[in-house]
Enzyme design. Structure first.
Site, PDB file in Angstrom:
ATOM      1  N   LYS A 115       0.886  -1.151   0.155  1.00 61.12           N
ATOM      2  CA  LYS A 115      -0.078  -0.208   0.132  1.00 61.12           C
ATOM      3  C   LYS A 115       0.884   1.140   0.088  1.00 61.12           C
ATOM      4  O   LYS A 115       0.530   2.298  -0.625  1.00 61.12           O
ATOM      5  CB  LYS A 115      -0.916   0.050   1.366  1.00 61.12           C
ATOM      6  CG  LYS A 115      -1.914  -0.680   1.188  1.00 61.12           C
ATOM      7  CD  LYS A 115      -3.323  -0.147   1.073  1.00 61.12           C
ATOM      8  CE  LYS A 115      -4.767  -1.122   0.695  1.00 61.12           C
ATOM      9  NZ  LYS A 115      -4.998  -1.824   1.671  1.00 61.12           N
ATOM     10  N   LYS A 196      -6.316  -9.211 -12.866  1.00 60.61           N
ATOM     11  CA  LYS A 196      -7.194  -9.430 -11.472  1.00 60.61           C
ATOM     12  C   LYS A 196      -8.101  -8.388 -11.179  1.00 60.61           C
ATOM     13  O   LYS A 196      -8.201  -7.292 -11.278  1.00 60.61           O
ATOM     14  CB  LYS A 196      -6.138  -9.529 -10.423  1.00 60.61           C
ATOM     15  CG  LYS A 196      -6.925  -9.585  -9.125  1.00 60.61           C
ATOM     16  CD  LYS A 196      -5.594  -9.543  -7.858  1.00 60.61           C
ATOM     17  CE  LYS A 196      -5.655  -8.288  -7.092  1.00 60.61           C
ATOM     18  NZ  LYS A 196      -6.038  -8.064  -5.732  1.00 60.61           N
ATOM     19  N   LYS A 199     -11.228  -3.516  -7.360  1.00 57.96           N
ATOM     20  CA  LYS A 199     -11.932  -2.213  -6.980  1.00 57.96           C
ATOM     21  C   LYS A 199     -11.219  -1.003  -7.611  1.00 57.96           C
ATOM     22  O   LYS A 199     -11.806  -0.071  -8.160  1.00 57.96           O
ATOM     23  CB  LYS A 199     -12.290  -1.877  -5.627  1.00 57.96           C
ATOM     24  CG  LYS A 199     -13.117  -2.838  -4.956  1.00 57.96           C
ATOM     25  CD  LYS A 199     -12.942  -2.581  -3.625  1.00 57.96           C
ATOM     26  CE  LYS A 199     -13.323  -4.147  -2.605  1.00 57.96           C
ATOM     27  NZ  LYS A 199     -12.835  -3.991  -1.530  1.00 57.96           N
TER      28      LYS A 199
HETATM   29  P1  ADP Z   1      -9.623  -5.307  -4.402  1.00 57.36           P
HETATM   30  O1  ADP Z   1      -8.546  -5.776  -4.935  1.00 57.36           O
HETATM   31  O2  ADP Z   1     -10.957  -5.294  -5.385  1.00 57.36           O
HETATM   32  O3  ADP Z   1      -9.509  -3.500  -3.857  1.00 57.36           O
HETATM   33  P2  ADP Z   1      -9.577  -6.117  -1.775  1.00 57.36           P
HETATM   34  O4  ADP Z   1      -8.465  -5.524  -1.670  1.00 57.36           O
HETATM   35  O5  ADP Z   1     -10.736  -5.753  -0.828  1.00 57.36           O
HETATM   36  O6  ADP Z   1     -10.204  -6.083  -3.270  1.00 57.36           O
HETATM   37  O7  ADP Z   1      -9.529  -7.510  -1.703  1.00 57.36           O
HETATM   38  C1  ADP Z   1      -9.860  -8.478  -0.974  1.00 57.36           C
HETATM   39  C2  ADP Z   1      -9.112  -9.664  -0.740  1.00 57.36           C
HETATM   40  O8  ADP Z   1      -9.395 -10.596  -2.071  1.00 57.36           O
HETATM   41  C3  ADP Z   1      -7.805  -9.578  -0.936  1.00 57.36           C
HETATM   42  O9  ADP Z   1      -7.199 -10.452   0.088  1.00 57.36           O
HETATM   43  C4  ADP Z   1      -7.302  -9.986  -2.271  1.00 57.36           C
HETATM   44  O10 ADP Z   1      -6.014 -10.223  -2.627  1.00 57.36           O
HETATM   45  C5  ADP Z   1      -8.377 -10.809  -2.830  1.00 57.36           C
HETATM   46  N1  ADP Z   1      -8.448 -10.620  -4.416  1.00 57.36           N
HETATM   47  C6  ADP Z   1      -9.217  -9.527  -4.731  1.00 57.36           C
HETATM   48  N2  ADP Z   1      -9.362  -9.492  -6.204  1.00 57.36           N
HETATM   49  C7  ADP Z   1      -9.116 -10.794  -6.558  1.00 57.36           C
HETATM   50  C8  ADP Z   1      -9.198 -11.544  -7.729  1.00 57.36           C
HETATM   51  N3  ADP Z   1      -9.717 -11.075  -8.714  1.00 57.36           N
HETATM   52  N4  ADP Z   1      -8.834 -12.809  -7.561  1.00 57.36           N
HETATM   53  C9  ADP Z   1      -8.198 -13.229  -6.500  1.00 57.36           C
HETATM   54  N5  ADP Z   1      -8.181 -12.670  -5.389  1.00 57.36           N
HETATM   55  C10 ADP Z   1      -8.493 -11.349  -5.043  1.00 57.36           C
END
Ligand code: ADP
Ligand code: TRP
Length: 326
Positions: A115, A196, A199
């Site tokens: 981050k 991937k 958001k």
């Molecule tokens: P984003 O990537 O949408 O901002 P988050 O940060 O809230 O989502 O991610 C939530 C969890 O899901 C994290 O542990 C992240 O690594 C996992 N994750 C998010 N998107 C994917 C994806 N498309 N495929 C697999 N894992 C994912």
């Protein structure tokens, strides 16, 4: 004794995309089907505050996440859904975790480093840095046995385990040692650009998107330039990699065969995906719309009572053991 399975989902966005559902929520629904399990699911909005500090957004995100939990669950009573912000013990024990954690332990956390790399160094808050200590208490307060998380959160659960073992060693048996359940069988779900689904990348399909928005997103999914007559490899196709989430084993076999054989167009497979997404999201959207804000608030009040009963006992025990209260 039932196995207590606990996880939190961040409320950094207004709603869930397909990955949030298939990667995080659905595995919890599956676990809740087993009568030997007790599933605790919460909105991690205190964690999201490290990045979302717009009160309207945080309130709306939290409310929507709770409604979505209720809307996707066929039997919401098998889930214990709560909001840790209504349970003071999370903040009370986080102070203890912070004092028992050496700086270097948090300094090597990958999630923090990632981050900070994305932002400017001086934009990261102390809260973001100490996020794992709050997460540790989310888990330890409730004697959770299993914590289903995606692999980037494994390090945080390992830290939680170390902390619990350290505490038990110094002050006597207090915390259950939790185990991370890493969802490695769930492959990365691609977004419409093939990366991937995320958001932050604007490549997602939301569960609450309208039919028109979904159609637009599905049309935008990136494909290669193969013609109808060319055989295709389904595993390399972004459309298939999203589509497979919605298919029964029979449907999956049949579409895979069509890819490998002659005569499948991307238009056809996109139409199929569009139908499948609509079939899936419409009932969820109808349930979501039928849940009132009042209903959610009432559930939270009731559940906060139970969460507080469990968590307050832990605070008392810890505060006595460490010498805070006599
Ligand atoms: P984003 O990537 O949408 O901002 P988050 O940060 O809230 O989502 O991610 C939530 C969890 O899901 C994290 O542990 C992240 O690594 C996992 N994750 C998010 N998107 C994917 C994806 N498309 N495929 C697999 N894992 C994912
Ligand atoms: N950090 C988790 C994530 O970003 C969310 C979370 C907060 C969590 N507290 C938790 C997950 C406790 C499991 C247990 O995905």
């Amino acid at each position: 004794m039932k196995k207590r399975i606990l996880t939190g989902i961040q409320t950094t966005a207004e709603q869930f995309h397909l990955w949030n559902y298939f990667g995080a929520v659905r595995p919890m629904l599956e676990l809740a089907k087993d009568p030997n399990n007790e599933v605790f699911l919460f909105t991690a909005n205190m964690h999201s505050f490290t990045v979302v500090q717009d009160w309207d957004a945080l309130r709306k995100n939290t409310l929507n996440a709770l409604k979505l939990f209720l809307a996707v669950s066929p039997t919401p009573e098998t889930f214990f859904i709560y909001n840790p912000a209504m349970v003071p013990a999370h903040a009370q024990l986080t102070w203890v975790t912070l004092c028992l954690t050496n700086m270097w332990v948090l300094e090597r956390m990958h999630a923090f480093k990632d981050k900070v790399q994305k932002w400017k160094q001086n934009e990261a808050s102390v809260g973001l840095f100490t996020y794992p200590s709050l997460m540790a208490m989310d888990i330890l307060l409730y004697d959770a046995n299993n914590v289903p998380v995606w692999k980037d959160q494994k390090q945080h659960v390992e830290y939680t385990r170390d902390l619990a073992m350290k505490f038990n060693r110094i002050y006597g048996e207090t915390f259950v040692i939790p185990e991370a359940v890493i969802q490695k069988d769930v492959a990365i779900v691609p977004g419409i650009d093939g990366q991937k689904m995320s958001k932050s990348k604007n490549n997602y399909i939301w569960l609450l998107d309208t039919e028109k928005q979904i159609l637009k997103r599905v049309k935008q999914i990136a494909t290669d330039a193969k013609r109808i007559e060319d055989p295709k490899n389904p595993d390399e196709c972004n459309v298939y990699n999203i589509l497979k989430l919605f298919l029964s084993p029979e449907e999956n076999i049949s579409i895979r065969k069509r890819y490998i054989d002659w005569g499948l167009s991307y238009k056809e497979v996109k139409d199929y995906l569009y139908e499948k997404i609509i079939e899936f999201v419409i009932p969820i959207q109808q349930k979501f719309d039928a849940i009132s804000d009042e209903e959610v608030k009432k559930m939270l009040q009731i559940n906060a009572k139970k969460a507080n009963e469990i968590a307050t006992k832990k605070v008392d025990e810890v505060y006595k053991k460490i010498g805070f209260i006599l």
